[in-house]
Each structure stands twice: as structure tokens, then as C-alpha cells.
Design a protein around this motif. Structure first.
Motif, PDB file in Angstrom:
ATOM      1  N   ASN A  23       0.809  -1.209   0.000  1.00 50.66           N
ATOM      2  CA  ASN A  23       0.000   0.000   0.000  1.00 50.66           C
ATOM      3  C   ASN A  23       0.848   1.266   0.000  1.00 50.66           C
ATOM      4  O   ASN A  23       0.312   2.352  -0.194  1.00 50.66           O
ATOM      5  N   LEU A  24       2.141   1.143   0.224  1.00 54.85           N
ATOM      6  CA  LEU A  24       2.993   2.326   0.373  1.00 54.85           C
ATOM      7  C   LEU A  24       2.969   3.263  -0.843  1.00 54.85           C
ATOM      8  O   LEU A  24       2.825   4.475  -0.662  1.00 54.85           O
ATOM      9  N   PRO A  25       3.061   2.795  -2.080  1.00 56.94           N
ATOM     10  CA  PRO A  25       3.001   3.733  -3.212  1.00 56.94           C
ATOM     11  C   PRO A  25       1.685   4.512  -3.257  1.00 56.94           C
ATOM     12  O   PRO A  25       1.674   5.706  -3.545  1.00 56.94           O
ATOM     13  N   GLY A  26       0.584   3.849  -2.963  1.00 59.32           N
ATOM     14  CA  GLY A  26      -0.706   4.530  -2.953  1.00 59.32           C
ATOM     15  C   GLY A  26      -0.794   5.581  -1.867  1.00 59.32           C
ATOM     16  O   GLY A  26      -1.343   6.672  -2.072  1.00 59.32           O
ATOM     17  N   ILE A  27      -0.237   5.265  -0.700  1.00 57.65           N
ATOM     18  CA  ILE A  27      -0.255   6.216   0.415  1.00 57.65           C
ATOM     19  C   ILE A  27       0.596   7.438   0.086  1.00 57.65           C
ATOM     20  O   ILE A  27       0.185   8.582   0.326  1.00 57.65           O
ATOM     21  N   VAL A  28       1.775   7.213  -0.484  1.00 62.03           N
ATOM     22  CA  VAL A  28       2.663   8.328  -0.842  1.00 62.03           C
ATOM     23  C   VAL A  28       2.019   9.204  -1.916  1.00 62.03           C
ATOM     24  O   VAL A  28       2.035  10.440  -1.813  1.00 62.03           O
ATOM     25  N   LEU A  63      -4.200  11.882  -7.285  1.00 62.27           N
ATOM     26  CA  LEU A  63      -5.271  11.273  -6.496  1.00 62.27           C
ATOM     27  C   LEU A  63      -5.901  10.081  -7.213  1.00 62.27           C
ATOM     28  O   LEU A  63      -6.163   9.040  -6.592  1.00 62.27           O
ATOM     29  N   LEU A  64      -6.125  10.202  -8.512  1.00 61.41           N
ATOM     30  CA  LEU A  64      -6.701   9.082  -9.258  1.00 61.41           C
ATOM     31  C   LEU A  64      -5.745   7.889  -9.322  1.00 61.41           C
ATOM     32  O   LEU A  64      -6.173   6.734  -9.211  1.00 61.41           O
ATOM     33  N   THR A  65      -4.456   8.162  -9.472  1.00 61.32           N
ATOM     34  CA  THR A  65      -3.473   7.081  -9.486  1.00 61.32           C
ATOM     35  C   THR A  65      -3.407   6.388  -8.136  1.00 61.32           C
ATOM     36  O   THR A  65      -3.346   5.156  -8.064  1.00 61.32           O
ATOM     37  N   SER A  66      -3.448   7.161  -7.053  1.00 61.54           N
ATOM     38  CA  SER A  66      -3.384   6.546  -5.725  1.00 61.54           C
ATOM     39  C   SER A  66      -4.619   5.695  -5.456  1.00 61.54           C
ATOM     40  O   SER A  66      -4.514   4.589  -4.918  1.00 61.54           O
ATOM     41  N   ILE A  67      -5.782   6.181  -5.849  1.00 60.45           N
ATOM     42  CA  ILE A  67      -7.004   5.396  -5.657  1.00 60.45           C
ATOM     43  C   ILE A  67      -6.951   4.125  -6.495  1.00 60.45           C
ATOM     44  O   ILE A  67      -7.351   3.044  -6.036  1.00 60.45           O
TER      45      ILE A  67
END
Length: 102
Positions: A23-28, A63-67
Motif C-alpha cells: 500500500n505504500l506507493p498509494g499512500i505516498v 489522487l486518481l493514481t493513488s485510488i
């Protein structure tokens, strides 16, 4: 989140998903999106139209990439849980996942 075919939730306690290294890439990216949103609002307040447009585009992409990354990770965990490739340890320790098969 839980699945109807799998009785145990993927992460039994709040905050366990933060310890999951996948989950780290999404959180960053989400944190960068929040910083981008703050910067975009600041640029808009000072009347910098060009920077506002660039900031809005960048913030939306972050934001779209993280989601998307969060959803892909959730789908990966769901697939592992429904295929039986995850042992009981997933409910207690995400780092102790044992994957069997290809």
C-alpha cells in the motif's frame, strides 16, 4: 473489507493496511495529491491561473493514481483470499503471507 466467500477480513484492525508494504506507493501518492491540492488552492487564491490549471491537473492525476493503486491492491488481496493461496496469518500479520501455487 471482507468478502462473502472468505470469513476473515483482510485487515482485522484499523491501521493494519498502513503496515502492508504494497500500500505504500498509494499512500505516498495520496499524500502528494493532498499537498498538490493545497498548493493549487494557494495558487488560485493568489490569481496564478496557469499554475492553478497545472496544479489541478497534477492533483487529479496523483489522487486518481493513488485510488487506482489502492483498488488494485484490494483486488490482489481478494484474489489471494478467494483462491486459498493465503494462510490464516493474513488476518493477523500481513507480512506473514504465504503464497502457494504459481
Amino acid at each position: 473489507m471482507s468478502n462473502a466467500t472468505f470469513d476473515a477480513p483482510f485487515h482485522t484492525k484499523p491501521g493494519e493496511s498502513l503496515a502492508d508494504p504494497f500500500n505504500l506507493p498509494g499512500i505516498v501518492l495520496f499524500a502528494l495529491g493532498v499537498v498538490g491540492l493545497a498548493s493549487t488552492l494557494t495558487a488560485a487564491a493568489y490569481g496564478f491561473a496557469g499554475w492553478t490549471k497545472l496544479g489541478a491537473l497534477t492533483t487529479a492525476l496523483l489522487l486518481l493514481t493513488s485510488i487506482s493503486l489502492f483498488l488494485l491492491e484490494h483486488e490482489r488481496l481478494r484474489r489471494l483470499a478467494t483462491s486459498g493461496a493465503v494462510t490464516e496469518a493474513v488476518a493477523t500479520d500481513p507480512a506473514a503471507v504465504e503464497v502457494t501455487g504459481p
